[in-house]
Scaffold this motif. Structure first.
Motif, PDB file in Angstrom:
ATOM      1  N   GLU A  58       0.788  -1.545   0.055  1.00 11.74           N
ATOM      2  CA  GLU A  58       0.257  -0.077  -0.049  1.00 11.74           C
ATOM      3  C   GLU A  58       1.106   1.320  -0.119  1.00 11.74           C
ATOM      4  OE1 GLU A  58      -4.024  -1.605   1.957  1.00 11.74           O
ATOM      5  OE2 GLU A  58      -2.449  -0.601   3.559  1.00 11.74           O
ATOM      6  N   PHE A  59       1.922   1.333   0.613  1.00 12.59           N
ATOM      7  CA  PHE A  59       2.998   2.408   0.635  1.00 12.59           C
ATOM      8  C   PHE A  59       3.532   2.824  -0.858  1.00 12.59           C
ATOM      9  CE2 PHE A  59       7.013   4.012   1.215  1.00 12.59           C
ATOM     10  CZ  PHE A  59       7.054   5.416   0.823  1.00 12.59           C
ATOM     11  N   GLU A  60       3.458   1.143  -1.649  1.00 11.66           N
ATOM     12  CA  GLU A  60       3.915   1.283  -2.668  1.00 11.66           C
ATOM     13  C   GLU A  60       3.314   2.092  -3.815  1.00 11.66           C
ATOM     14  OE1 GLU A  60       7.677   0.706  -4.011  1.00 11.66           O
ATOM     15  OE2 GLU A  60       7.827   0.556  -1.572  1.00 11.66           O
ATOM     16  N   ALA A  61       2.582   1.599  -3.135  1.00  9.16           N
ATOM     17  CA  ALA A  61       0.868   2.538  -4.551  1.00  9.16           C
ATOM     18  C   ALA A  61       1.688   3.881  -4.210  1.00  9.16           C
ATOM     19  CB  ALA A  61      -0.571   1.922  -3.712  1.00  9.16           C
ATOM     20  N   GLY A  62       1.304   4.227  -3.081  1.00  6.85           N
ATOM     21  CA  GLY A  62       1.808   5.985  -2.785  1.00  6.85           C
ATOM     22  C   GLY A  62       2.793   6.508  -2.917  1.00  6.85           C
ATOM     23  N   TYR A  63       3.588   5.410  -2.791  1.00  2.82           N
ATOM     24  CA  TYR A  63       4.700   6.337  -3.290  1.00  2.82           C
ATOM     25  C   TYR A  63       4.805   6.421  -5.083  1.00  2.82           C
ATOM     26  CZ  TYR A  63      10.494   6.157  -3.116  1.00  2.82           C
ATOM     27  OH  TYR A  63      11.661   6.627  -3.693  1.00  2.82           O
ATOM     28  N   THR A  64       4.585   5.607  -5.700  1.00  2.00           N
ATOM     29  CA  THR A  64       4.031   5.735  -7.083  1.00  2.00           C
ATOM     30  C   THR A  64       3.558   7.107  -7.603  1.00  2.00           C
ATOM     31  OG1 THR A  64       4.886   3.767  -7.292  1.00  2.00           O
ATOM     32  CG2 THR A  64       3.661   4.737  -9.011  1.00  2.00           C
ATOM     33  N   ALA A  65       1.826   7.337  -6.918  1.00  2.00           N
ATOM     34  CA  ALA A  65       1.346   8.437  -7.020  1.00  2.00           C
ATOM     35  C   ALA A  65       2.711   9.710  -6.746  1.00  2.00           C
ATOM     36  CB  ALA A  65       0.413   8.448  -5.531  1.00  2.00           C
ATOM     37  N   ALA A  66       2.981   9.425  -5.504  1.00  2.00           N
ATOM     38  CA  ALA A  66       3.491  10.386  -5.534  1.00  2.00           C
ATOM     39  C   ALA A  66       5.150  10.974  -6.540  1.00  2.00           C
ATOM     40  CB  ALA A  66       4.703  10.803  -3.838  1.00  2.00           C
ATOM     41  N   ARG A  67       5.394  10.350  -7.026  1.00  2.00           N
ATOM     42  CA  ARG A  67       6.039  10.345  -8.075  1.00  2.00           C
ATOM     43  C   ARG A  67       5.677  10.550  -9.210  1.00  2.00           C
ATOM     44  NH1 ARG A  67      10.700   6.728  -9.463  1.00  2.00           N
ATOM     45  NH2 ARG A  67      12.134   6.829  -6.486  1.00  2.00           N
ATOM     46  N   ARG A  68       4.306  10.644  -9.638  1.00  2.27           N
ATOM     47  CA  ARG A  68       3.354  11.046 -10.076  1.00  2.27           C
ATOM     48  C   ARG A  68       3.124  12.546  -9.827  1.00  2.27           C
ATOM     49  NH1 ARG A  68       0.723   5.808 -11.056  1.00  2.27           N
ATOM     50  NH2 ARG A  68       0.689   4.956 -13.243  1.00  2.27           N
ATOM     51  N   GLY A  69       2.818  13.111  -8.959  1.00  2.85           N
ATOM     52  CA  GLY A  69       2.852  14.168  -8.488  1.00  2.85           C
ATOM     53  C   GLY A  69       1.141  14.270  -8.011  1.00  2.85           C
ATOM     54  N   ASP A  70       0.800  12.814  -7.498  1.00  3.34           N
ATOM     55  CA  ASP A  70      -0.687  13.501  -6.594  1.00  3.34           C
ATOM     56  C   ASP A  70      -0.982  13.327  -5.412  1.00  3.34           C
ATOM     57  OD1 ASP A  70      -2.923  12.201  -6.614  1.00  3.34           O
ATOM     58  OD2 ASP A  70      -3.467  10.609  -7.974  1.00  3.34           O
ATOM     59  N   ALA A  71      -0.961  14.365  -4.906  1.00  2.00           N
ATOM     60  CA  ALA A  71      -1.318  14.272  -3.772  1.00  2.00           C
ATOM     61  C   ALA A  71      -1.790  13.228  -3.160  1.00  2.00           C
ATOM     62  CB  ALA A  71      -0.440  15.441  -2.707  1.00  2.00           C
ATOM     63  N   GLY A  72      -3.055  13.635  -3.411  1.00  6.06           N
ATOM     64  CA  GLY A  72      -3.682  13.292  -2.534  1.00  6.06           C
ATOM     65  C   GLY A  72      -4.698  11.272  -2.210  1.00  6.06           C
ATOM     66  N   SER A  73      -4.076  10.687  -3.794  1.00  6.68           N
ATOM     67  CA  SER A  73      -3.508   9.383  -4.185  1.00  6.68           C
ATOM     68  C   SER A  73      -2.528   8.976  -2.499  1.00  6.68           C
ATOM     69  CB  SER A  73      -3.238   9.236  -5.159  1.00  6.68           C
ATOM     70  OG  SER A  73      -4.751   9.291  -5.791  1.00  6.68           O
ATOM     71  N   ALA A  74      -0.679   9.449  -3.107  1.00 10.88           N
ATOM     72  CA  ALA A  74      -0.104   9.675  -2.522  1.00 10.88           C
ATOM     73  C   ALA A  74      -0.561   9.170  -0.666  1.00 10.88           C
ATOM     74  CB  ALA A  74       0.798  10.877  -2.446  1.00 10.88           C
ATOM     75  N   TRP A  75      -0.899  10.243   0.264  1.00 12.38           N
ATOM     76  CA  TRP A  75      -1.324  10.285   1.699  1.00 12.38           C
ATOM     77  C   TRP A  75      -2.671   9.444   1.287  1.00 12.38           C
ATOM     78  CZ3 TRP A  75       2.343  11.738   3.976  1.00 12.38           C
ATOM     79  CH2 TRP A  75       3.309  13.026   3.749  1.00 12.38           C
ATOM     80  N   GLY A  76      -3.848   8.945   0.711  1.00 13.91           N
ATOM     81  CA  GLY A  76      -4.232   8.353   0.657  1.00 13.91           C
ATOM     82  C   GLY A  76      -3.635   7.163   1.025  1.00 13.91           C
ATOM     83  N   TRP A  77      -2.555   6.335   0.020  1.00 11.49           N
ATOM     84  CA  TRP A  77      -2.523   4.919   0.699  1.00 11.49           C
ATOM     85  C   TRP A  77      -1.120   4.931   1.241  1.00 11.49           C
ATOM     86  CZ3 TRP A  77      -4.131   0.557  -1.176  1.00 11.49           C
ATOM     87  CH2 TRP A  77      -4.378   1.420  -2.883  1.00 11.49           C
ATOM     88  N   TRP A  78      -0.589   6.046   1.589  1.00  7.96           N
ATOM     89  CA  TRP A  78       0.109   6.945   3.322  1.00  7.96           C
ATOM     90  C   TRP A  78      -1.355   5.619   4.598  1.00  7.96           C
ATOM     91  CZ3 TRP A  78       0.027   8.975   7.223  1.00  7.96           C
ATOM     92  CH2 TRP A  78       1.567   9.280   8.605  1.00  7.96           C
ATOM     93  N   VAL A 109       8.132  10.988   5.215  1.00  4.38           N
ATOM     94  CA  VAL A 109       9.104  11.656   4.734  1.00  4.38           C
ATOM     95  C   VAL A 109       8.928  11.655   3.370  1.00  4.38           C
ATOM     96  CG1 VAL A 109      11.661  12.495   5.212  1.00  4.38           C
ATOM     97  CG2 VAL A 109      10.066  12.012   7.220  1.00  4.38           C
ATOM     98  N   THR A 110       9.373  10.868   2.685  1.00  6.28           N
ATOM     99  CA  THR A 110       9.502   9.623   0.925  1.00  6.28           C
ATOM    100  C   THR A 110       8.270  10.485   0.485  1.00  6.28           C
ATOM    101  OG1 THR A 110      10.659   7.865   2.180  1.00  6.28           O
ATOM    102  CG2 THR A 110       9.317   8.135  -0.574  1.00  6.28           C
ATOM    103  N   VAL A 111       7.234  10.487   1.014  1.00 10.57           N
ATOM    104  CA  VAL A 111       5.675  10.924   0.018  1.00 10.57           C
ATOM    105  C   VAL A 111       6.590  12.740  -0.126  1.00 10.57           C
ATOM    106  CG1 VAL A 111       3.918  11.559   0.142  1.00 10.57           C
ATOM    107  CG2 VAL A 111       4.129   9.294   0.416  1.00 10.57           C
ATOM    108  N   ALA A 112       6.087  13.315   1.208  1.00  7.13           N
ATOM    109  CA  ALA A 112       6.422  15.118   0.794  1.00  7.13           C
ATOM    110  C   ALA A 112       7.949  14.686   0.322  1.00  7.13           C
ATOM    111  CB  ALA A 112       6.958  15.273   2.373  1.00  7.13           C
ATOM    112  N   VAL A 113       8.477  14.453   0.062  1.00  8.79           N
ATOM    113  CA  VAL A 113       9.842  14.514  -0.855  1.00  8.79           C
ATOM    114  C   VAL A 113      10.003  14.387  -2.092  1.00  8.79           C
ATOM    115  CG1 VAL A 113      12.614  13.852  -1.176  1.00  8.79           C
ATOM    116  CG2 VAL A 113      12.193  14.614   1.157  1.00  8.79           C
ATOM    117  N   GLU A 114       9.244  13.521  -3.076  1.00  6.65           N
ATOM    118  CA  GLU A 114       8.994  12.841  -3.783  1.00  6.65           C
ATOM    119  C   GLU A 114       7.794  13.971  -4.304  1.00  6.65           C
ATOM    120  OE1 GLU A 114      10.265  11.033  -6.087  1.00  6.65           O
ATOM    121  OE2 GLU A 114      11.426  10.064  -4.486  1.00  6.65           O
TER     122      GLU A 114
END
Length: 420
Positions: free
Chosen positions: A267-287, A318-323
């Protein structure tokens, strides 16, 4: 000319802008996406690529190289003196033990019955000790490089000599995890084809095992391999992650801690990929979903492969915010995270690197360098092979401040970027 019929970015006499455009297009990245990741405008990218603006200075070149994941600065600039200096970014130096590990992976011992396989339980116990050694060692690649050749051979032998279908499935689960451990050793070394061979073998062995945990671990690493290949492969990373989460969902009710943890890690990996895309909502949702899984685990639990645990969620934030390139949020999350709670030296070093990225995004280069020093102390072989850390250090060797140049140069020598 390359096989695709387009100019080769590694040929002369292409200029910087042309090289940047070719490398960007090979990554499947639009000008708008590249501009956003660099904090610049699409017009600026277009003008650089067309040659209407001069070649940027080194700090921006390093940022472009980071985003485009080039092999070395010479690939982007055309300056072969940089190649001669071996200023690699996202592929670290080849470890001296890489050839022996590669030979063990590639071996095809037809006469395997000349030697009896050790008991599967013995191989599994050695594997557990190898994971523990990796987490505890500062120079973890050296430790793994010594252990892996024999471990790979015996795990393969255990599968081949299994006497029943059940024994074979259990041996395949162990072999899949041995390959997973091997991926940690090979990652960020100049052996991309070997890395993919190992990832594929891990997935095949996991599927043959029908073991939920082995399948989850193999998928977790495969998703990372896809994502690290660039934006054009983000969908493939998501496909692996989502398919595995769907497979594991019915097994969650009676799941062991290890299976629950691998679900949280995915689930975090899904959020990590979303963060790489710049999709903050999905990234933090998966986190948030991953954090809910972590809270179901014992407070002192720590997954031996993924490091998933309650303690790791601060580092993941931290990783989500950085990405997402949110410097202020990265620093706030870094302040809230407790690095000392992470028992794994390599994972603690990786977290320090993520913190350093956050400090640099927030305009605090001194704090970034100090944090990279902590990363080196935790696990030198993590920072030596990490492209983000190498980029920050190289950039700071050109800083206007003499003190920052001195600190960055000292660290560059320690991690092998500059000669002593």
């Amino acid at each position: 000319m390359s096989d695709e019929g387009t100019p080769d970015p590694y040929a002369e006499p292409l200029v910087f802008g042309q090289r940047m455009q070719i490398l960007r297009e090979r990554r499947g990245m639009t000008r708008t996406v590249l501009a956003g990741l660099l904090g610049m405008s699409p017009s600026w990218v277009k003008q650089i690529e067309s040659g209407r603006l001069r070649t940027p200075k080194l700090p921006m070149i390093l940022r472009i190289a980071e985003v485009l994941r080039v092999r070395s600065l010479s690939d982007l600039t055309g300056d072969q003196s940089m190649a001669a200096a071996d200023v690699t970014l996202f592929t670290g130096p080849g470890h001296p033990r890489l050839p022996a590990v590669a030979a063990a992976v590639n071996a095809y011992p037809v006469g395997y019955r000349d030697r009896e396989a050790p008991p599967r339980e013995h191989v599994a116990a050695r594997l557990a000790r190898a994971w523990a050694a990796r987490h505890q060692a500062r120079n973890h690649r050296e430790v793994l490089g010594q252990l892996l050749p024999g471990l790979i051979q015996d795990a393969q032998l255990s599968v081949r000599q299994a006497e029943s279908a059940a024994d074979r499935r259990a041996a395949q689960a162990v072999l899949s995890e041995v390959y997973s451990l091997t991926q940690f050793f090979v990652a960020y070394q100049p052996a991309a084809s070997l890395l993919w061979r190992i990832a594929e073998r891990s997935m095949v062995a996991a599927q043959e095992s029908e073991d939920a945990h082995a399948i989850g671990v193999a998928a977790w690493l495969a998703a990372q391999a896809h994502r690290d290949s660039g934006p054009a492969h983000f969908d493939a990373a998501d496909d692996v992650t989502m398919a595995t989460l769907e497979y594991l969902a019915p097994r969650l009710q009676d799941a062991t801690d290890d299976v629950l943890a691998i679900v949280g890690a995915l689930e975090f990996e899904a959020g990590y990929t979303a963060a790489r895309r710049g999709d903050a909502g999905s990234a933090w949702g998966w986190w948030d979903k991953a954090r809910a899984k972590a809270r179901r685990l014992p407070a002192d639990y720590y997954h031996p492969v993924t490091s998933f645990s309650q303690a790791i969620m601060g580092a993941h934030a931290v990783t989500v915010a950085v990405e997402l390139h949110a410097g202020g949020e990265s620093v706030r999350q870094a302040a809230a995270a407790d690095a000392t709670a992470i028992p794994s030296r390599p994972r603690r070093s990786r977290h320090r690197i993520e913190e350093a990225r956050g400090y640099q995004l927030d305009g605090q280069p001194e704090a970034a360098l100090a944090t990279l020093d902590k990363a080196f102390e935790a696990a030198p072989e993590t920072i030596r092979y990490n492209g983000y850390a190498r980029r920050i250090v190289l950039e700071e060797t050109e800083a206007k401040s003499p003190e920052r140049r001195r600190r960055a140069s000292e660290l560059a020598v320690k991690i092998g970027l500059l000669a002593a």
